[in-house]
Design an enzyme around this catalytic site. Structure first.
Site, PDB file in Angstrom:
ATOM      1  N   GLU A 254      43.954  42.170  49.841  1.00  0.00           N
ATOM      2  CA  GLU A 254      45.124  42.667  49.484  1.00  0.00           C
ATOM      3  C   GLU A 254      45.225  43.862  48.347  1.00  0.00           C
ATOM      4  OE1 GLU A 254      43.697  39.625  45.675  1.00  0.00           O
ATOM      5  OE2 GLU A 254      43.089  40.097  48.306  1.00  0.00           O
TER       6      GLU A 254
ATOM      7  N   CYS B  84      39.013  35.046  47.313  1.00  0.00           N
ATOM      8  CA  CYS B  84      38.090  34.622  46.029  1.00  0.00           C
ATOM      9  C   CYS B  84      37.880  33.198  45.574  1.00  0.00           C
ATOM     10  CB  CYS B  84      38.411  35.904  44.903  1.00  0.00           C
ATOM     11  SG  CYS B  84      37.367  36.028  44.110  1.00  0.00           S
TER      12      CYS B  84
ATOM     13  N   HIS C   7      38.673  41.189  48.721  1.00  0.00           N
ATOM     14  CA  HIS C   7      39.591  40.811  48.398  1.00  0.00           C
ATOM     15  C   HIS C   7      40.591  42.053  49.218  1.00  0.00           C
ATOM     16  CE1 HIS C   7      40.138  38.996  44.642  1.00  0.00           C
ATOM     17  NE2 HIS C   7      39.234  39.703  44.398  1.00  0.00           N
TER      18      HIS C   7
END
Length: 228
Positions: free
Chosen positions: A199, A88, A197
């Site tokens: 994560e 991002c 994302h």
């Protein structure tokens, strides 16, 4: 064998460094905190440039962060083959730093977008995607206001011809990115940037899937030469 050490950079305004460190740890590596004003990568084996709003997105998202002292070390390291992942705002920073081509512009419609997003893995041969298979679809969150990937025609043609589109949006383009591009890779496959994302998708307790963990286990596979 000693644990793989993956640096996670924190800039003023970074939001997802703790999440990135958790993903690194969950994959079986050791996260190492790196500070934006330092000039020492502490001997890490790879670097994650996480998401957030570095320096408040002043001037342009990622522009100021790309000039931070730590990024000089990341650019030098990448030139020597250091694997780097930009997520991002991290993707924006990597483009601003010249590690990846193109830029990230305001979303089509000028709205912040936050949703679970399907992605297709277009290149499973990078340091960060080897745990996937080409054409595999994964679901990870996307959350951005300046996530629309743009590049000139020559750059887009080169990315497509060289197989350097790493991830592509499927099931709807959330931000108007050219050619539905969600992530790209460097020529040598060591540097990858993506807007979604991973994560935030490392377990089903807190995310829509565990599929995002594959980017981090891919790196361990790349660095150790073994399946993880």
């Amino acid at each position: 064998m000693s644990a793989v050490r993956i640096g996670v950079i924190t800039f003023p305004g970074t939001l997802d460094d703790v999440d990135a460190a958790r993903a690194v740890r969950r994959a079986g590596a050791e996260p190492v905190a790196l500070w934006h004003s330092d000039r020492d990568l502490q001997g890490v084996d790879a670097v994650v440039v996480p998401g957030g709003f570095s320096y408040g997105d002043y001037l342009r998202a990622g522009a100021i962060a790309s000039l931070a002292p730590i990024m000089s070390e990341v650019v030098s390291g990448a030139a020597g083959g250091l694997p780097v992942l930009g997520i991002c705002n991290g993707f924006q920073i990597l483009c601003e730093a010249g590690l990846l081509p193109g830029a990230l512009a305001r979303n089509a419609g000028l709205h912040f977008v936050c949703r679970d997003q399907r992605l297709r893995v277009e290149n499973a041969g990078t340091a960060w995607t080897s745990a996937f298979t080409e054409g595999e679809e994964i679901v990870v969150p996307v959350k951005n206001a300046e996530g629309r990937y743009v590049a000139d025609g020559e750059t887009l043609t080169r990315l497509e011809d060289e197989g350097r589109v790493a991830f592509r949006y499927v099931g709807g383009n959330p931000n108007g990115a050219m050619a539905d591009i969600a992530g790209i890779t460097s020529e040598n496959g060591r540097v990858v940037g993506l807007m979604p994302h991973p994560e935030h998708a490392i377990d089903t307790l807190t995310g829509p899937s565990e599929q995002g963990l594959g980017l981090f286990t891919s790196l361990l596979r790349t660095l150790t030469g073994a399946a993880v």
